[in-house]
Enzyme design. Structure first.
Site, mmCIF file in Angstrom:
data_model
loop_
_atom_site.group_PDB
_atom_site.id
_atom_site.type_symbol
_atom_site.label_atom_id
_atom_site.label_comp_id
_atom_site.label_asym_id
_atom_site.label_seq_id
_atom_site.Cartn_x
_atom_site.Cartn_y
_atom_site.Cartn_z
ATOM 1 C CB THR A 117 -0.898 0.005 1.261
ATOM 2 O OG1 THR A 117 -1.443 1.314 1.439
ATOM 3 C CG2 THR A 117 -0.123 -0.328 2.520
ATOM 4 C CE1 TYR A 141 -3.616 -2.026 5.396
ATOM 5 C CE2 TYR A 141 -3.343 0.237 4.638
ATOM 6 C CZ TYR A 141 -3.565 -1.101 4.364
ATOM 7 O OH TYR A 141 -3.728 -1.512 3.057
HETATM 8 N N1 LIG Z 1 -8.849 -1.205 -1.053
HETATM 9 C C1 LIG Z 1 -7.799 -0.367 -1.163
HETATM 10 O O1 LIG Z 1 -7.938 0.818 -1.541
HETATM 11 C C2 LIG Z 1 -6.403 -0.862 -0.846
HETATM 12 C C3 LIG Z 1 -5.345 0.050 -0.911
HETATM 13 C C4 LIG Z 1 -4.055 -0.421 -0.658
HETATM 14 C C5 LIG Z 1 -3.844 -1.750 -0.348
HETATM 15 N N2 LIG Z 1 -4.889 -2.604 -0.262
HETATM 16 C C6 LIG Z 1 -4.613 -4.000 0.080
HETATM 17 O O2 LIG Z 1 -5.375 -4.844 -0.769
HETATM 18 C C7 LIG Z 1 -5.675 -6.063 -0.109
HETATM 19 C C8 LIG Z 1 -7.128 -6.423 -0.315
HETATM 20 O O3 LIG Z 1 -7.959 -5.386 0.146
HETATM 21 P P1 LIG Z 1 -9.524 -5.336 -0.166
HETATM 22 O O4 LIG Z 1 -9.869 -3.912 -0.406
HETATM 23 O O5 LIG Z 1 -9.878 -6.353 -1.190
HETATM 24 O O6 LIG Z 1 -10.125 -5.746 1.259
HETATM 25 P P2 LIG Z 1 -11.231 -6.833 1.653
HETATM 26 O O7 LIG Z 1 -11.494 -6.632 3.107
HETATM 27 O O8 LIG Z 1 -12.387 -6.788 0.715
HETATM 28 O O9 LIG Z 1 -10.461 -8.191 1.413
HETATM 29 C C9 LIG Z 1 -9.587 -8.768 2.349
HETATM 30 C C10 LIG Z 1 -9.910 -10.261 2.372
HETATM 31 O O10 LIG Z 1 -8.976 -10.897 3.225
HETATM 32 C C11 LIG Z 1 -9.675 -11.784 4.090
HETATM 33 N N3 LIG Z 1 -8.846 -11.910 5.294
HETATM 34 C C12 LIG Z 1 -8.444 -10.922 6.159
HETATM 35 N N4 LIG Z 1 -7.662 -11.423 7.115
HETATM 36 C C13 LIG Z 1 -7.528 -12.757 6.861
HETATM 37 C C14 LIG Z 1 -6.834 -13.817 7.497
HETATM 38 N N5 LIG Z 1 -6.124 -13.615 8.613
HETATM 39 N N6 LIG Z 1 -6.922 -15.055 6.977
HETATM 40 C C15 LIG Z 1 -7.650 -15.285 5.844
HETATM 41 N N7 LIG Z 1 -8.332 -14.321 5.202
HETATM 42 C C16 LIG Z 1 -8.280 -13.065 5.704
HETATM 43 C C17 LIG Z 1 -11.036 -11.146 4.306
HETATM 44 O O11 LIG Z 1 -12.040 -12.048 4.701
HETATM 45 C C18 LIG Z 1 -11.299 -10.557 2.919
HETATM 46 O O12 LIG Z 1 -11.945 -11.479 2.068
HETATM 47 C C19 LIG Z 1 -5.242 -5.849 1.353
HETATM 48 O O13 LIG Z 1 -4.009 -6.522 1.532
HETATM 49 C C20 LIG Z 1 -5.043 -4.359 1.475
HETATM 50 O O14 LIG Z 1 -4.064 -4.051 2.434
HETATM 51 C C21 LIG Z 1 -6.172 -2.191 -0.505
#
Ligand SMILES: NC(=O)c1ccc[n+]([C@@H]2O[C@H](COP(=O)([O-])OP(=O)(O)OC[C@H]3O[C@@H](n4cnc5c(N)ncnc54)[C@H](O)[C@@H]3O)[C@@H](O)[C@H]2O)c1
Length: 330
Positions: A117, A141
């Protein structure tokens, strides 16, 4: 290629599952469904419900499915929540990623793609951020993700593994074919919140901080369409398959919009007016975060196809409307 997608029941991971399937690969989803949804995983894609910190289950899954590559999305990602609960974030995002890496090494996984991120950078200047900018996260985070980057780098140096780390800027939008989108209840992402407010699902929305040193006083972010982000992952996998060296790249378009500009665009695209209330700044929010995207463009030959805020908003609007009609929102 058989690819394990951790967090594949979530917003971004779910788009990756579809892209892998579209390209003829075989994704396997590993997700504890803490924020993801079982219904979002296609019926023909295996879903292992488990925690990435469960070493035995992970190792067994990697072996049973003959996994060749891991794309690691699973994480908690709400910045203010991480400020209130740092230990919870270090446990879920860092400690459990260590366990995942240990299982990956034990299973002989050579290819690893990691969702990082822009929050690893902390407060930027007014220049776009290149990958070699100062790493100084403002929130637990951001630190929890940076620590995973460091572990991955060291593990890859010690074992037969290569990686691509993708540092996402602000991800938004939905699959243009409306097969997947962000379905998280109580989402905090600006575009989703503004769209929900436009649709009357929220009485009003809040703008956190209007006294920042930016042209209109609100924070500036680089919004990237989820489809372009996923294309970067697919290209990252291909790059590693072709023998590419480990790589850290920014994923953003290289220009930003202020919170007020985003709200104006949502009003314009939806044709609705809605109330945006001014509220104090939130802890951990950097002022201006825009990617220098030259490295991903040159190393992965990545060319975005949806660099258009109005289109991002339109896809979010269509997805949110569909969720509401199908009553899929939980
Ligand atoms: N959405 C954004 O703008 C953004 C920006 C930068 C980075 N990210 C990164 O992208 C990735 C995905 O984000 P997203 O927006 O799809 O979020 P999201 O919450 O929709 O998806 C995360 C998924 O991970 C699963 N999860 C969390 N902890 C877990 C664990 N310990 N074991 C198994 N499953 C687990 C959740 O159930 C969920 O399905 C993350 O790593 C986040 O840090 C997202």
């Amino acid at each position: 290629m058989k690819v394990l997608v951790t967090g594949g029941a979530g917003y971004i991971g779910g788009h990756m599952v579809l892209a892998l399937r579209d390209a003829g690969h075989e994704p396997v989803v590993f997700d504890n469904l803490s924020t993801g949804f079982r219904w979002s995983v296609p019926d023909d894609v295996p879903l292992v419900v488990g925690d990435i910190g469960d070493y035995e289950l992970m190792l067994q899954t990697l072996r049973a499915h003959s996994i060749e590559a891991i794309v690691h999305f699973a994480a908690k990602l709400i910045v203010p929540e991480s400020v209130r609960d740092p230990l919870g974030y270090y446990l879920n995002n860092t400690v459990k990623s260590r366990s995942l890496l240990a299982a990956a090494v034990a299973a002989g996984i050579k290819t690893f793609v990691f969702s990082s991120t822009a929050a690893v950078y902390g407060n930027a200047s007014d220049k776009p951020l290149a990958e070699d900018a100062l790493l100084a996260p403002l929130s637990p985070y951001g630190s929890s993700k940076l620590l995973t980057e460091v572990m991955l780098r060291d593990v890859a140096a010690a074992h037969d593994m290569r990686f691509v780390v993708l540092r996402y800027f602000n991800v938004a939008g939905a699959d243009p074919a409306m097969r997947h989108g962000q379905s998280t209840a109580n989402a905090t992402h600006l575009i989703k919140v503004a769209v929900q407010t436009a649709l009357g699902m929220r009485s009003h929305m809040e703008v956190y901080g209007t006294d920042y040193p930016t042209p209109d006083g609100t924070c500036i972010r680089d919004y990237i369409h989820v489809t372009d982000l996923i294309a970067a992952h697919m290209q990252g996998l291909e790059y590693l398959r072709a023998g590419g060296e480990s790589l850290v790249v920014n994923c953003g378009y290289g220009h930003g919009y202020s919170v007020s500009e985003v709200i104006d665009t949502v009003r314009k695209v939806s044709g609705r007016t809605f109330e945006a209330r001014y509220a104090p700044r939130r802890d951990g929010d950097p002022i201006n975060i825009v990617a220098d995207s030259s490295r991903i463009r040159s190393k992965l030959n990545w060319q975005p196809r949806h660099d258009d805020l109005a289109a991002i908003v339109e896809h979010t609007l269509r997805w949110e409307t569909m969720l509401r009609e199908k009553n899929l929102k939980l």
